[in-house]
Scaffold this active site. Sequence first.
Site, short mmCIF file in Angstrom:
data_model
loop_
_atom_site.label_atom_id
_atom_site.label_comp_id
_atom_site.label_asym_id
_atom_site.label_seq_id
_atom_site.Cartn_x
_atom_site.Cartn_y
_atom_site.Cartn_z
N LYS A 218 -6.25 7.98 3.21
CA LYS A 218 -7.22 7.15 2.47
C LYS A 218 -8.66 7.60 2.71
O LYS A 218 -8.95 8.37 3.64
CB LYS A 218 -7.02 5.68 2.82
CG LYS A 218 -5.77 5.11 2.12
CD LYS A 218 -5.62 3.63 2.31
CE LYS A 218 -4.39 3.17 1.51
NZ LYS A 218 -4.05 1.77 1.81
N ARG A 252 2.76 2.91 6.94
CA ARG A 252 3.06 3.43 5.60
C ARG A 252 2.42 4.82 5.50
O ARG A 252 1.20 4.94 5.66
CB ARG A 252 2.50 2.47 4.55
CG ARG A 252 2.86 2.79 3.13
CD ARG A 252 2.36 1.72 2.18
NE ARG A 252 2.69 2.01 0.80
CZ ARG A 252 1.98 2.81 0.02
NH1 ARG A 252 0.90 3.39 0.48
NH2 ARG A 252 2.36 3.02 -1.23
N1 HH2 Z 1 -1.72 1.32 -0.08
C1 HH2 Z 1 -1.47 1.83 -1.30
C2 HH2 Z 1 -0.41 1.33 -2.07
N2 HH2 Z 1 0.39 0.35 -1.58
N3 HH2 Z 1 0.99 -1.12 0.15
C3 HH2 Z 1 0.77 -1.63 1.37
N4 HH2 Z 1 1.58 -2.56 1.88
N5 HH2 Z 1 -0.27 -1.19 2.16
C4 HH2 Z 1 -1.13 -0.22 1.73
O1 HH2 Z 1 -2.09 0.12 2.47
C5 HH2 Z 1 -0.91 0.34 0.43
C6 HH2 Z 1 0.17 -0.15 -0.35
C7 HH2 Z 1 -2.30 2.94 -1.82
O2 HH2 Z 1 -1.77 4.18 -1.45
P1 HH2 Z 1 -0.82 5.09 -2.38
O3 HH2 Z 1 0.44 4.39 -2.74
O4 HH2 Z 1 -0.65 6.40 -1.71
O5 HH2 Z 1 -1.71 5.35 -3.66
P2 HH2 Z 1 -1.73 4.76 -5.13
O6 HH2 Z 1 -1.98 3.30 -5.05
O7 HH2 Z 1 -2.85 5.52 -5.78
O8 HH2 Z 1 -0.40 5.02 -5.78
#
Ligand code: HH2
Length: 281
Positions: A218, A252
């Site tokens: 992030k 995660r």
């Molecule tokens: N962060 C993202 C998405 N889902 N869920 C939880 N529980 N905690 C988090 O910190 C979290 C999450 C964002 O990351 P990512 O899935 O890699 O990216 P994107 O939302 O662009 O798909």
Amino acid sequence: MLKAGKHAIDVSVPRVMGIVNVTSDSFFDGGRLDTAAAIAHARRLVEDGATIVDVGGESTRPGAAPVAEDVELARVIPIVEALARDGACVSIDTMKPGVMREALAAGASMINDVRALQAPGALAVAANGDAAVCLVHMQGEPRTMQNAPAYRDVVTEVRAFLARRAQACIDAGIAADRIVLDPGFGFGKSVAHNLDLLRRLHEIAALGFPVLAGLSRKSTIGAVTGRDLGDRLAGSVAAALVAVHHGARLLRAHDVRATVDALAVWHAIEHEQQRGEAREQ
Ligand code: HH2
């Protein structure tokens, strides 16, 4: 023990949730829209040691465009089905009650919701089954959440919100051992807010539910290290270890193997008596 459908996850040892995004625009691993490629990727994460695989069909990155429910379903359901058939503990990363319902029917064991089940009908879907729920704090909406987020005391406010949502789940009939809390790093938070939350994560863990931390790649890692997205693995692993040190039980992560290895080293150091043989080496 965290109860997630037919799975009982021993969270006395920190566990890794591997990220499987099936989107065009996720901030790190967007562009993997092919079902077979997504399933292969998820299976690799399980081989690498992920205890849970988190499947998402809509990016929540700042400024992301919303995805229609039928499109999200078409992206995620075949993957949830295939992984659940393998016996994996599958989490569905969605804000939509309709997607939650279909994913549970397809075999998902956990609902991961950055809106903490506040959408109309979401709580009822979760209460109807036996899946675990991950309640995430977010200030504002994904599109605008990073426009000047503000708190009097970020940790106190996030903790109070998560305590309220956990109580709402319990009141709806979701057993306490199915609830996970997540402060939502990057969801309406500045770098300073994220660092405060990380430093004081134990205050959220003190609520008595397993805490999940999602810091992988992030922008806070980028801000601290000055590194681009592709170059944030070391920073992400360091942040995961600090999160565990301050009470996180679930991490995660995009990079499952590196995170699992780092946690194994942490665990061996903290619980050295169980690793007597390692001392001989
Ligand atoms: N962060 C993202 C998405 N889902 N869920 C939880 N529980 N905690 C988090 O910190 C979290 C999450 C964002 O990351 P990512 O899935 O890699 O990216 P994107 O939302 O662009 O798909």
